[in-house]
Design an enzyme around this catalytic site. Structure first.
Site, short mmCIF file in Angstrom:
data_model
loop_
_atom_site.label_atom_id
_atom_site.label_comp_id
_atom_site.label_asym_id
_atom_site.label_seq_id
_atom_site.Cartn_x
_atom_site.Cartn_y
_atom_site.Cartn_z
N ASP A 95 0.88 -1.16 0.00
CA ASP A 95 0.00 0.00 0.00
C ASP A 95 0.92 1.22 0.00
O ASP A 95 2.12 1.13 0.32
CB ASP A 95 -0.95 -0.01 1.20
CG ASP A 95 -2.17 0.88 0.94
OD1 ASP A 95 -2.11 1.73 0.02
OD2 ASP A 95 -3.19 0.74 1.64
C1 BGC Z 1 -5.11 3.06 0.01
C2 BGC Z 1 -5.16 2.00 -1.07
C3 BGC Z 1 -5.00 2.64 -2.40
C4 BGC Z 1 -3.69 3.41 -2.43
C5 BGC Z 1 -3.39 4.09 -3.74
C6 BGC Z 1 -3.90 3.96 -0.10
O1 BGC Z 1 -4.04 5.05 0.72
O2 BGC Z 1 -5.11 2.44 1.27
O3 BGC Z 1 -6.37 1.29 -0.99
O4 BGC Z 1 -5.05 1.68 -3.42
O5 BGC Z 1 -3.74 4.41 -1.43
O6 BGC Z 1 -4.23 5.17 -3.95
#
Ligand code: BGC
Length: 751
Positions: free
Chosen positions: A263
């Site tokens: 993530d």
């Molecule tokens: C989120 C993810 C997301 C990623 C990219 C993170 O803050 O937890 O679910 O895919 O950002 O935007």
């Protein structure tokens, strides 16, 4: 003739020569693993390092020297996110990056129809493909542990069986397009409060029986090509660097051959990530192009710091090669899959898909006196009240926020549908969240209002006295502490004084319909005062059309709840027994100077008793039970029978019943099969969902529904022996229309 043959031979020879020169990795007729090994053998260590971390907000480098392309990621999971700048979160300002917004995954789960998952996955996959994306950051399948969870709307509810059955077709639909599904957030992202710090403490039974099955199905049946570990911790290790979950379970037990993608900003340590962590690192706190080296991509844990450890001899390239192998495999499946389709964007088919999924997911919770569907002939004068009737909901909520090409509001949808058949008027009733932007995408709405709550309510009540029907459209929204990534809700109650307003409207007009827009259960202190209640979710581009379809009866409601609506938080295991958002003394300590960054242990004391499993055990009557959903027609279930009274250890057994539509309209019913273990060595839930089928029937028609089960439907996870166990003895198959509406039971035994 002779000349042509000669030319033909020359061309053939040239082609063969070219083929002979073509490296194995570029030859699509070669087996995947051979291509991976070949590409790997040609890469330098620096090139290998370059492909395992981000080079911009959403893309990783390829190997230009070898013609290996970059990989592009996108959120996910409800539509394709608009383009941001290479290196910043600001919008890139494209004029062709608006998308079809599909209903939130909670709504998809509420369809209880795996065909809707296929349609959803295929459609969103086509949009991703058209936009040139290789990886869709979704779907999400974390279990609904508390109704306060800020990201529950992005997930598929409280039950491991339902979410497993619904996630597999979504993944398959996406991946048909040569786009990887990246299942998230593996695992135990059950709250947003302290999401980077909380350490989920639970026993292996809860882990294997409740929190892992949907991920297991995604990997072993859906064959997801990518997975994203969560931000939080388990066994006091961040999930992006978690030995147990990534090495032992995902790669070991489940034989996952895809890529674990971090993530954004979830990696914290180089050596741990090298040996037991993600294969690719992406980030949030990056301003590489603007601010030089400090936060540049080269400084990522899997970039120069890793290369340095290799150069110093701390690591060989063994782990690196394994990560690169996975990244190459992903590349061959997506960016370098030259047979993939073109995809399509904002097609009429995608609008139709969004509407259909919405139609099937909307849940009719209550319908006293058959108030719905609207009877426009006799009661043409409709008053719509509430902010959510006009508020755009595709903007906000965190990373799933979208730039939808269009969004039909509930009010607009009703106006379009009712047209000249009646009059639709609107009053605001309350003011909630007047914001409407995320990441530089603006809804374009100015919802500010200077009237006092008293004025707004008085105006709504006055108008309500004159209407034939009042349709209140309220609930939550995508602002902080509503349904939004990064924050949890602060209470089960509806915000902005809506409870008071609803009660006042109920007194003013007995034809009151409440449409709750949310991805979470909400408290309904007025439940007895309101004759008709509908759960409207976040429905995306086609919101207003889908709601109007069901309110007017053009479509029969057939959604069923994918999670329990509790009466109060005390009826939820995580709140009564477990800890949420953590133990009070520890939360207090973390407020002290120097302790803000501490790890917070959150004990899941409720264990396997999540959702209806807890309600059953404690004999709690929920506000609305798991699996609940009414219809404009009625269904009768025959007594269930079993194909034999005893199942052998490696055999199977079929449960059969007949469902009849006894009402006046065509409609769908969701027949649910629960299994109850009458006696077991370990405590078990009173019953567990192990099958469901959505059947569509014309009035007066019947259909046989059958469920074939084997020992997997009877098993529990024995954490001492670390294996699934089906204990011989007596069981019961229960068929019903919700967890609290069991219509028939039949006993059988396991030999
Ligand atoms: C989120 C993810 C997301 C990623 C990219 C993170 O803050 O937890 O679910 O895919 O950002 O935007």
């Amino acid at each position: 003739m002779i000349k042509r043959t000669l030319l033909g031979s020359l061309l053939l020879a040239a082609a063969l020569g070219a083929a002979a020169q073509q490296p194995i990795y570029q030859d699509p007729t070669q087996p995947l693993e051979k291509r991976v090994d070949d590409a790997l053998s040609r890469m330098t260590t620096a090139e290998k390092i370059a492909v395992i971390h981000a080079q911009s907000k959403f893309c990783s480098a390829g190997v230009p020297r070898l013609g290996i392309p970059e990989l592009w990621m996108t959120d996910g999971p409800h539509g394709i996110r608009p383009e941001v700048l290479w290196d910043e979160w600001d919008q890139a300002g494209w004029s062709n990056d608006s998308c079809t917004a599909f209903p939130a995954l909670t709504c998809l789960a509420a369809t209880w129809n795996p065909d809707m998952s296929t349609l959803y996955g295929r459609s969103i996959g086509e949009e991703a493909r058209y936009r040139g994306k290789d990886v869709l950051l979704g779907p999400g399948v974390n279990i609904y542990r508390t109704p306060l969870g800020g990201r529950n709307f992005e997930y598929m509810g409280e039950d491991p069986y339902l979410s497993s059955r619904m996630v597999v077709p979504y993944i398959q639909g996406v991946q048909q397009n040569g786009v990887a599904a990246c299942v998230k957030h593996f695992a135990l992202n059950n709250q947003e409060a302290y999401r980077n710090q909380y350490n989920a403490q639970l026993d292996d039974r809860a882990l294997y029986e409740i929190y892992l099955p949907a991920f297991h199905a995604a990997v072993t049946e859906g064959h997801a090509w990518a997975i994203m570990p969560a931000y939080n911790l388990y066994e006091r290790q961040h999930l992006a660097e978690n030995k147990r979950l990534l090495n032992d379970i995902l790669r070991g037990e489940w034989k996952f051959d895809g890529v674990a993608i971090s993530d954004w900003g979830a990696v914290h340590n180089t050596p741990r990530t090298v040996t037991q962590g993600v294969d690719m690192e992406f980030g949030t706190a990056t301003d590489g192009l603007r601010a030089g080296a400090k936060n540049a991509y080269d400084s990522y844990y899997l970039a120069q710091p890793y290369l340095k450890l290799i150069q110093e001899g701390v690591f060989s390239t063994k782990e690196l090669d394994e990560k690169v192998r996975r990244v190459l495999r992903l590349g061959f499946r997506t960016a370098m899959n030259y047979a993939k389709p073109m995809g399509s964007m904002n097609s009429p088919e995608h609008s139709a898909a969004a509407r259909r999924i919405g139609d099937e997911g909307i849940v009719l919770l209550k319908n006293d006196g058959n108030l719905l569907p609207l009877n426009l002939e006799n009661h043409p004068n409709i008053l719509v009240v509430g902010e959510n009737a006009i508020k755009m909901m595709t903007v906000g909520g965190g990373s799933s926020s979208l730039k939808a090409r269009y969004e039909i509001s509930p009010l607009e949808g009703l106006k379009q549908r009712i047209g000249t058949q009646g009059q639709v008027s609107y009053v605001r009733g309350y003011v909630g969240d007047v914001g409407g932007s995320y990441n530089g995408v603006h809804s374009g709405q100015d919802l500010s209002d200077s009237r006092t709550p008293e004025q707004l309510q008085a105006e709504a009540v006055e108008a309500a006295t004159k209407a034939d029907y009042v349709i209140f459209v309220g609930g939550l929204n995508k602002a902080d502490h509503q349904d939004c990534e990064g924050t949890d809700r602060l209470s089960l109650a509806l915000p902005y004084g809506q409870d008071k307003l609803i009660s006042a409207l109920a007194k003013a007009n007995h034809h009151l319909v409440v449409v709750n827009i949310s991805g979470n259960a909400v408290a309904m202190p007025w439940v007895k005062e309101v004759p008709a209640i509908m759960q409207g979710w976040y429905l995306g581009s086609e919101t207003g059309h889908a709601l109007a379809d069901v309110l007017t009866g053009d479509v029969n409601p057939s959604g069923h709840l994918p999670f329990t609506f509790p009466q109060s938080l005390n009826d939820v295991g995580a709140h009564r027994l477990g800890e949420y958002p953590g133990r009070a003394t520890e939360l207090e300590r973390m407020k002290q100077p120097g302790h803000q960054g501490d790890t917070l242990d959150v004990r899941y004391n409720e264990g396997i008793f999540v959702g209806y499993r807890f309600a059953d055990k404690e004999r709690i009557t929920p506000l609305f039970p798991f699996g609940h959903g009414l219809s404009y027609t009625t269904f009768v279930f025959s007594r269930p029978t079993v194909s034999q009274s005893t199942m052998t250890a490696d055999g199977s057994l079929t449960v059969r019943l007949t469902v009849t539509n006894t009402g006046q309209r065509t409609g769908e019913e969701v027949v649910q099969l629960y299994i109850s273990d009458k006696k077991s060595a370990l405590p078990r839930p009173i019953k567990e969902l192990k099958g469901f089928r959505k059947v569509r029937l014309d009035p007066g028609k019947s259909q046989e529904v059958s469920f074939t089960i084997d020992r997997t439907a009877l098993s529990y996870f024995d954490d001492q022996a670390h294996q699934w166990v089906a204990e011989p003895g007596d069981f019961e198959a229960l068929v019903g229309a919700s967890a609290a509406d069991i219509r028939g039971k039949v006993k059988f035994a396991l030999q």
